[in-house]
Design a protein around this motif. Structure first.
Motif, PDB file in Angstrom:
ATOM      1  N   LYS A  21       0.848  -1.204   0.000  1.00 59.09           N
ATOM      2  CA  LYS A  21       0.000   0.000   0.000  1.00 59.09           C
ATOM      3  C   LYS A  21       0.884   1.254   0.000  1.00 59.09           C
ATOM      4  N   ILE A  22       1.904   1.247   0.840  1.00 63.80           N
ATOM      5  CA  ILE A  22       2.820   2.399   0.902  1.00 63.80           C
ATOM      6  C   ILE A  22       3.521   2.597  -0.452  1.00 63.80           C
ATOM      7  N   ILE A  23       3.969   1.491  -1.052  1.00 69.23           N
ATOM      8  CA  ILE A  23       4.647   1.590  -2.359  1.00 69.23           C
ATOM      9  C   ILE A  23       3.696   2.167  -3.407  1.00 69.23           C
ATOM     10  N   ARG A  24       2.452   1.669  -3.432  1.00 76.13           N
ATOM     11  CA  ARG A  24       1.489   2.164  -4.440  1.00 76.13           C
ATOM     12  C   ARG A  24       1.184   3.644  -4.248  1.00 76.13           C
ATOM     13  N   GLU A  25       1.268   4.103  -2.983  1.00 81.10           N
ATOM     14  CA  GLU A  25       0.991   5.524  -2.710  1.00 81.10           C
ATOM     15  C   GLU A  25       2.227   6.404  -2.908  1.00 81.10           C
ATOM     16  N   GLY A  26       3.318   5.807  -3.381  1.00 85.84           N
ATOM     17  CA  GLY A  26       4.506   6.617  -3.696  1.00 85.84           C
ATOM     18  C   GLY A  26       5.528   6.697  -2.564  1.00 85.84           C
ATOM     19  N   GLY A  27       5.318   5.900  -1.489  1.00 87.36           N
ATOM     20  CA  GLY A  27       6.236   5.953  -0.349  1.00 87.36           C
ATOM     21  C   GLY A  27       7.351   4.920  -0.440  1.00 87.36           C
ATOM     22  N   LEU A  28       8.177   4.875   0.631  1.00 90.15           N
ATOM     23  CA  LEU A  28       9.350   4.000   0.674  1.00 90.15           C
ATOM     24  C   LEU A  28       9.178   2.891   1.709  1.00 90.15           C
ATOM     25  N   GLY A  46       8.619   8.122 -11.240  1.00 85.81           N
ATOM     26  CA  GLY A  46       9.853   8.901 -11.063  1.00 85.81           C
ATOM     27  C   GLY A  46       9.908   9.671  -9.755  1.00 85.81           C
ATOM     28  N   GLU A  47       8.762  10.240  -9.352  1.00 83.28           N
ATOM     29  CA  GLU A  47       8.755  11.025  -8.101  1.00 83.28           C
ATOM     30  C   GLU A  47       9.000  10.145  -6.894  1.00 83.28           C
ATOM     31  N   ALA A  48       8.387   8.951  -6.907  1.00 85.26           N
ATOM     32  CA  ALA A  48       8.593   8.019  -5.795  1.00 85.26           C
ATOM     33  C   ALA A  48      10.054   7.588  -5.751  1.00 85.26           C
ATOM     34  N   VAL A  49      10.627   7.307  -6.920  1.00 90.65           N
ATOM     35  CA  VAL A  49      12.027   6.870  -6.987  1.00 90.65           C
ATOM     36  C   VAL A  49      12.958   7.973  -6.474  1.00 90.65           C
ATOM     37  N   ALA A  50      12.616   9.227  -6.773  1.00 92.36           N
ATOM     38  CA  ALA A  50      13.456  10.343  -6.318  1.00 92.36           C
ATOM     39  C   ALA A  50      13.556  10.365  -4.788  1.00 92.36           C
ATOM     40  N   ALA A  55      16.307   9.932   0.734  1.00 91.62           N
ATOM     41  CA  ALA A  55      16.428   9.235   2.024  1.00 91.62           C
ATOM     42  C   ALA A  55      17.838   8.698   2.249  1.00 91.62           C
ATOM     43  N   LYS A  56      18.493   8.264   1.192  1.00 93.27           N
ATOM     44  CA  LYS A  56      19.834   7.679   1.317  1.00 93.27           C
ATOM     45  C   LYS A  56      20.957   8.711   1.223  1.00 93.27           C
ATOM     46  N   GLY A  57      20.640   9.908   0.673  1.00100.08           N
ATOM     47  CA  GLY A  57      21.706  10.846   0.349  1.00100.08           C
ATOM     48  C   GLY A  57      22.543  10.295  -0.786  1.00100.08           C
ATOM     49  N   ARG A  58      21.865   9.597  -1.735  1.00 99.58           N
ATOM     50  CA  ARG A  58      22.592   8.943  -2.834  1.00 99.58           C
ATOM     51  C   ARG A  58      22.792   9.913  -3.990  1.00 99.58           C
ATOM     52  N   PRO A  59      24.014   9.954  -4.572  1.00 97.56           N
ATOM     53  CA  PRO A  59      24.229  10.817  -5.738  1.00 97.56           C
ATOM     54  C   PRO A  59      23.238  10.450  -6.841  1.00 97.56           C
ATOM     55  N   SER A  60      22.658  11.463  -7.496  1.00 98.03           N
ATOM     56  CA  SER A  60      21.562  11.185  -8.424  1.00 98.03           C
ATOM     57  C   SER A  60      22.033  10.525  -9.714  1.00 98.03           C
TER      58      SER A  60
END
Ligand code: AMP
Ligand code: MG
Length: 346
Positions: A21-28, A46-50, A55-60
């Protein structure tokens, strides 16, 4: 944000339902796999993936892996199916092998960091597959650690890094392999970009010639572009200095003992990473044994947890290098990266 932990071994149905449910709503959602814990989002949004990168501080510019629950799902993600993909999927999926091929137009740029290829894997862990199936979309997921830290192999590691940043962690216990998947590019000649539990030997037995990217065992030279963007970043590094010593077990142990004595004289707190075969060389010194040289897969499964613990009591790790055969390639890749390729050959 409050971070809830659900025990997915006891409450798999409810946990994966909530996660989906969280994934479908765009969460992590952080979830267990047989390699390491993943931090997942809807891989077609794309917005969910961003949010994963945030959250990780990962280089884009470091792309993610898409996780599927069925082999047939790759058809919509890849533009064309490379010839060798079918046999690889039939042999190693579900399991710790990620395959890279040209992406289709439904894969957002956030997943691939703008590359025209996409990495896909079908995990062997039941909770992971149930989560993907219930979400009804491929799940984009890197390891669920803060960028630069060792990958998490328990839910407690995930909590240490992600508490307050994500709503849910599915706790599936300790990960079976404890090292990230093998990443194999099928664009051009098959090339291992990141070694893992599916080894070079296993892949060559099936495909014939398989290459290993230079960046697996040596640092990128200046101005060199990485076949896999993740390889250019500092990884797995504790605050402690890590030095790898490679050579015959006896020679390596002699060098390590010499460095140890010198470091202690300087008031530092060294610790030796030994193996079953060499523990006899280090009497009276601080050492840990991560496993046997004959079972490099065990060394792999213990490494990240060890690297996460080290800063509590040591400021210098002196680690023995081992043979790069079989899972030894994955072990040396992670160890050398944690050392920033600080390697002494004796
Ligand atoms: P992680 O998700 O943290 O296990 O990292 C995924 C790894 O796969 C990173 O090293 C990425 O650079 C690599 N990767 C993902 N997608 C691609 C791609 N399309 N081409 C090359 N490497 C990739
Ligand atoms: Mg990672």
């Amino acid at each position: 944000m409050r971070t809830e932990i659900v025990d997915a071994t006891r409450q798999k149905e409810a946990g994966t339902q909530l996660g989906a449910k969280i994934i479908r709503e765009g969460g992590l959602v952080a979830f267990p796999t047989e390699t390491v814990y993943g931090l997942g989002a809807n891989g077609l949004n794309g917005e969910a993936v961003a949010r994963i990168f945030e959250a990780k501080g990962r280089p884009s510019d470091n792309p993610l892996i898409l996780h599927v629950s069925k082999k047939s799902e790759v058809r919509q993600l890849w533009d064309t199916l490379p010839e060798s993909a079918n046999i690889l999927m039939d042999t190693f999926w579900p399991g710790p092998l990620t395959l890279i091929a040209r992406k289709s137009s439904i894969v957002p740029d956030e997943v691939t960091a703008g590359l025209d290829t996409v990495a896909v894997r079908m995990p062997a862990n039941d909770t992971a597959r149930a989560l993907i199936r219930k979400a009804g979309v491929p799940i984009a997921a890197p390891s669920a650690n803060l960028s630069g830290k060792p990958s998490p192999t328990t839910a407690a590691h995930v909590f240490d890094d992600m508490n307050g940043r994500i709503p849910l962690i599915l706790d599936g216990g300790a990960c079976r392999y404890g090292v990230e998947s093998t990443v194999l590019s099928l664009v051009g000649k098959p090339t291992i970009l990141r070694p893992g539990a599916i080894t070079l030997e296993m892949l060559s037995a099936l495909l014939g010639e398989v290459r290993v990217a230079d960046a697996v065992l040596s640092p990128l030279k200046e101005n060199e572009t990485a076949a896999s963007p993740g390889m250019k970043y500092k990884h797995y590094a504790p605050d402690a200095e890590v030095i790898v010593v490679t050579g015959t077990p006896r020679k390596a142990a002699e060098k390590i003992n010499e460095l140890y004595v010198r470091a202690e004289a300087e008031g530092r707190h060294p610790e030796i990473v030994a193996t079953e075969q060499t523990k006899g060389f280090y009497g009276g010194k601080n050492y840990v044994i991560l496993g046997s040289r004959e079972k490099p897969a065990t060394l792999c499964s213990n490494l990240f947890s060890y690297l996460r613990s080290i800063d509590r009591y040591s400021d210098l790790v002196l680690a023995e290098g081992i043979s790069t055969k079989d899972a030894g390639l994955a072990y040396m890749n992670r160890l050398l990266r944690s050392a920033g390729f600080n390697n002494i050959e004796v």
